[in-house]
Design a protein around this motif. Sequence first.
Motif, mmCIF file in Angstrom:
data_model
loop_
_atom_site.group_PDB
_atom_site.id
_atom_site.type_symbol
_atom_site.label_atom_id
_atom_site.label_comp_id
_atom_site.label_asym_id
_atom_site.label_seq_id
_atom_site.Cartn_x
_atom_site.Cartn_y
_atom_site.Cartn_z
ATOM 1 N N GLY A 293 50.588 17.329 63.579
ATOM 2 C CA GLY A 293 49.667 16.160 63.395
ATOM 3 C C GLY A 293 49.870 15.866 61.835
ATOM 4 O O GLY A 293 50.121 16.677 60.989
ATOM 5 N N PRO A 294 49.433 14.755 61.307
ATOM 6 C CA PRO A 294 49.423 14.351 59.869
ATOM 7 C C PRO A 294 47.825 15.023 59.428
ATOM 8 O O PRO A 294 46.924 15.377 60.168
ATOM 9 N N GLU A 295 48.016 15.410 58.123
ATOM 10 C CA GLU A 295 47.000 15.975 57.302
ATOM 11 C C GLU A 295 46.498 17.292 58.012
ATOM 12 O O GLU A 295 45.237 17.285 58.407
ATOM 13 N N PRO A 296 47.231 18.136 57.997
ATOM 14 C CA PRO A 296 46.563 19.662 58.614
ATOM 15 C C PRO A 296 45.864 20.323 57.685
ATOM 16 O O PRO A 296 46.091 21.657 57.337
ATOM 17 N N TRP A 297 44.847 19.697 57.333
ATOM 18 C CA TRP A 297 43.799 20.454 56.040
ATOM 19 C C TRP A 297 42.709 20.468 56.608
ATOM 20 O O TRP A 297 42.174 19.724 57.168
ATOM 21 N N TRP A 298 41.681 21.198 56.103
ATOM 22 C CA TRP A 298 40.270 21.288 56.268
ATOM 23 C C TRP A 298 39.796 20.279 55.351
ATOM 24 O O TRP A 298 39.954 20.492 54.086
ATOM 25 N N LYS A 299 38.871 19.466 55.519
ATOM 26 C CA LYS A 299 38.444 18.584 54.946
ATOM 27 C C LYS A 299 36.841 18.649 54.578
ATOM 28 O O LYS A 299 36.048 19.057 55.546
ATOM 29 N N TRP A 300 36.418 18.004 53.434
ATOM 30 C CA TRP A 300 35.165 17.858 52.998
ATOM 31 C C TRP A 300 34.579 16.859 53.554
ATOM 32 O O TRP A 300 34.836 15.807 53.419
ATOM 33 N N HIS A 301 32.973 16.822 53.442
ATOM 34 C CA HIS A 301 32.314 15.908 53.301
ATOM 35 C C HIS A 301 31.694 15.174 52.346
ATOM 36 O O HIS A 301 31.029 15.926 51.333
ATOM 37 N N ASP A 302 32.355 14.074 51.818
ATOM 38 C CA ASP A 302 32.178 13.730 50.323
ATOM 39 C C ASP A 302 32.480 12.293 50.212
ATOM 40 O O ASP A 302 32.614 11.543 51.419
ATOM 41 N N GLY A 303 32.375 11.953 48.919
ATOM 42 C CA GLY A 303 32.816 10.425 48.866
ATOM 43 C C GLY A 303 32.317 9.830 47.383
ATOM 44 O O GLY A 303 31.908 10.551 46.558
ATOM 45 N N PHE A 304 32.446 8.270 47.521
ATOM 46 C CA PHE A 304 32.096 7.797 46.353
ATOM 47 C C PHE A 304 31.238 6.640 46.603
ATOM 48 O O PHE A 304 31.112 5.994 47.807
ATOM 49 N N VAL A 305 30.488 5.949 45.429
ATOM 50 C CA VAL A 305 29.836 4.604 45.723
ATOM 51 C C VAL A 305 30.535 3.456 44.897
ATOM 52 O O VAL A 305 31.203 4.115 43.822
ATOM 53 N N ARG A 306 31.333 2.470 45.423
ATOM 54 C CA ARG A 306 31.799 1.769 44.679
ATOM 55 C C ARG A 306 30.924 0.386 44.113
ATOM 56 O O ARG A 306 29.967 -0.159 45.013
#
Length: 433
Positions: free
Chosen positions: A194-207
């Motif tokens: 599958g695509p993006e076989p990475w462990w991912k963080w809970h994160d983000g930005f405010v626009r």
Amino acid sequence: MVGNRAENLVDGHRTLPVLLADLAAARSTIHVSMFLFFNDPIGKEIEGVLCERARAGVKIRILVNLEKTEMGDPFSTGEEEMMEEDPDFPDDAMDVDALAHRLRNWGIKVLDSNLDFDKVPDTQDTKLSEQARLIKETSRMDAAHVDHRKVITIDGRIAYCGSANFGAQYLFHVPFDPAIEAHEEADRVRKANGPEPWWKWHDGFVRFEGPVARDFDAYFRERWVLDGGDDYGAVTTIGRMGPPSGIPVGAISLRANQPDNQPNHVREVFLECIAEAQKSIFIENPYVYQTAVVEELCAAARRGVRVDLIVPALKWNDNEFSQDAMQHEYPKLLDASVRVYEYQNHFTHLKMATFDERISIVGSANLNFRSMENDNDFELVARVESEEFARGINAEVRDADVPFSQKIEPGKVGFRARVRDPRTVFLVWRRLI
């Protein structure tokens, strides 16, 4: 300041498409201040948009810590290991020098924010010259201080402020499942091709959109000039083509700190908001243990304020020492009736807070010694007045994350948390975390 809008973009799958669209629509300037910018699939996707805009004549300036990116940051994000396990990515994700070289070949200006306090800024701005003097006098060694801010400004009209870096753990297209452990989820995706076989963080930005973007850019300009860049003055605001995005918000004030031996304005705005809260406080942050902040949270809880705190669990924290420091404060927080939750399955790197469902603070600052002391890192946060925006954070972050968190009970604080006080066991590290 009126006319500003804000949009909370939690997690990479919400942030990345909006950011890429804004970058692709830039017509005048793009300014990026990023702690880490990896040479991985997401970094290259952002690079492609930036190079296309540079070819179109957009002036682009990028501040990035080249040394820390090559390291994967001082405590290792796991970036190198993660990319080595991606069968479809043959390149070196840590080769930020190659990334910077490609960007410069398209006329994009890239500066290393790994600080050199011996530099004298080339500017007639007396304020910046005085800042440079204070920083040089305060800083004991360059490597102990980093520019940790994550800010993007576009056309003097749009600004992003938050906690994510440019890389595959932070920004992505396919959302993660908070109910599945991050590495297990990545293994499943990899085995299924599958695509993006990475462990991912809970994160983000405010626009943000509106006049406040110029305020964000003013802080970028200060750092750019202090790191040896050209003094380009104030940016020109380019009007929007199409309807505005985000919800209208009230007053927005930016608070920044830097290693200059002056009062820490980021710490002070947190302490003020905590002290003034009457009903509720919500904080989600990966590192919460700075003494004054902990004491003020306890005082708020004792006077009847509901205090909810969401932090990472040890298994997913990228910094075990910081986890020790945080867990050492658990007994004090729990004794004051602070509700402490440890987010499971993925590392939460979000740095958000709300107060009385009316005031919000978002940005790059951790609630640890590095961000909250007077003479450590460069940080930037935005204090936003808006009931709708604060309630949105509570709904999208607090209420969404508590079901995937473990509540820490007073009788279940581990022996490890009670005995390992970093202020006495590892005093030498106090200035380095």
